[in-house]
Each structure stands twice: as structure tokens, then as C-alpha cells.
Design an enzyme around this catalytic site. Structure first.
Site, PDB file in Angstrom:
ATOM      1  N   CYS A  18       3.531  -9.996   5.440  1.00 34.35           N
ATOM      2  CA  CYS A  18       2.309  -9.727   4.680  1.00 34.35           C
ATOM      3  C   CYS A  18       2.533  -9.993   3.192  1.00 34.35           C
ATOM      4  CB  CYS A  18       1.884  -8.277   4.906  1.00 34.35           C
ATOM      5  SG  CYS A  18       0.612  -7.689   3.778  1.00 34.35           S
ATOM      6  N   SER A  71      -1.544  -1.874  -1.721  1.00 31.95           N
ATOM      7  CA  SER A  71      -0.510  -2.619  -2.429  1.00 31.95           C
ATOM      8  C   SER A  71      -0.632  -2.493  -3.941  1.00 31.95           C
ATOM      9  CB  SER A  71      -0.576  -4.097  -2.026  1.00 31.95           C
ATOM     10  OG  SER A  71       0.359  -4.860  -2.763  1.00 31.95           O
TER      11      SER A  71
END
Length: 210
Positions: A18, A71
Site C-alpha cells: 500500500c 496515513s
């Protein structure tokens, strides 16, 4: 109660492929933070993670009772929690502008990356063309300063580099006669922290931008 056995106080649960997780890992290594990085398959999250984050999303950061699973929030937290070296400008205006730029990169580039990776062939081809053209249109920005819109390495570079790393593996060529973008990319890829941030799966991606 969780039964996670940890060597350190902080744990980052991360998908090995990812790009968003890669951004968080990059910041972690730039800061030199001692943390456990637990790689897992996001389609089959471990029970220990689901106890803390029922969505099982990657990345997820655990520090004592703190659980973060976005994130960009993780990146901001790490920069504030471990202020040296700083990855944001110190004045509020510059910090706000950097956050707006990261938001735009997410909307303009990362959204297209998701379409390429997770859409059908026709939509993916269209997204590839748009992403390539958008990045190439930013060539003067890449050329102007050592880092993206800055003379100093920053969180913005931590956002851009994982995306650029993936472009060859999805068939996007961003080379230009001036090589401004590829030169920028190599400056970031050559950083020790970036090399340490790569998972085994990411190391096996096509060697970028040679």
C-alpha cells in the site's frame, strides 16, 4: 485486552504494498523512531489488529493507548511526536500551505493511482493517461528546487516518493528531456530512510526510473 507482543512501545501495522502505508513507514524511518512494523494482508487482517481497529485498515499506528489509522494523520503525529528532524515548516502559514498541497496530491494523484490499481481496464487506462499528464505538467515545480516546492526535505516529499516509486510497475513513464522528475525521484530514493522503508514486496517492484 490485546495479546500483541511488542519489542517497542510503538507498532505500525502495514500492508507491504500500500502506497499510503509506505508514506507512513518513510516518515517513521526519517525520524529514526524505534518501532515494530507488522506487515499483514489487508484482505485478512490479524485478530490483534481488529481488536484495536475494527476496520483493519492499513496503516494503523499503535502507541500505548493511542490508535491512529489514517496515513496522513499518522505522518503528522510522528512529526509532532518526534520533532527532530522537523518535516514541516515551523510557521503556521507554511504548515497550512503544505497540508493543502498534500491534500491536493491525494485528490489529484493518489485518487488516480487507486483507479489504476482497482478499476476495470478501460477506466484504468484513462486514469494512467491522466496521472502521467498531471505529473508531467508539474515538471517545472520538480525542476525549480531540490525538493518539492522547498529547499528542505519535508512531509510533501514523503507523500510523493512512494507514488513515484510505483509508476514503472503500472506502466507509466515520466522521463523527460530535462530529466527533472527522474532526478528529483532519485534524490529521494537514494535517501537511507527511503531504502529502509521499502517492504520486500516493494523491493521486488520494477526498479524505478533508471
Amino acid at each position: 485486552m490485546t495479546n500483541i507482543t511488542r519489542k517497542s512501545v510503538m507498532t505500525l501495522f502495514s500492508s507491504p504494498t500500500c502506497a499510503m502505508s509506505h508514506c507512513a513507514r518513510f516518515v517513521l524511518h526519517e525520524k529514526g523512531v524505534v518501532a515494530d512494523i507488522e506487515y499483514y494482508d489487508p484482505t485478512d487482517p490479524p485478530e490483534d489488529l481488529l481488536e484495536l481497529n475494527p476496520n483493519g485498515t492499513s496503516p494503523t499506528l499503535i502507541e500505548r493507548d493511542l490508535v491512529l489509522y489514517d496515513s496522513r494523520i499518522i505522518m503528522e503525529y510522528l512529526d509532532e511526536r518526534f520533532p527532530h528532524p522537523p518535516l514541516h515548516q515551523m510557521d503556521p502559514v507554511s504548515r497550512a500551505n503544505a497540508r493543502m498541497l498534500i491534500k491536493r496530491i491525494d485528490q489529484d494523484w493518489y485518487q488516480l493511482l487507486d483507479e489504476i490499481l482497482f478499476s476495470g481496464e478501460k477506466k484504468s487506462a484513462r486514469a494512467k493517461k491522466m496521472l502521467r499528464e498531471s505529473i508531467l505538467s508539474a515538471e517545472p515545480i520538480f525542476a525549480a528546487r531540490p525538493f518539492f516546492m522547498s529547499d528542505e526535505f519535508s512531509l510533501i516529499d514523503c507523500v510523493i516518493a512512494p507514488l513515484l516509486w510505483r509508476l514503472p510497475s503500472i506502466g507509466i513513464d515520466i522521463s523527460t528531456p530535462s530529466e527533472a522528475i527522474t532526478n528529483y525521484a532519485q534524490r529521494i530514493f537514494n535517501r537511507a530512510a527511503f531504502k529502509r522503508s521499502l517492504s520486500d514486496a516493494e523491493k521486488e517492484m520494477i526498479e524505478p526510473l533508471k
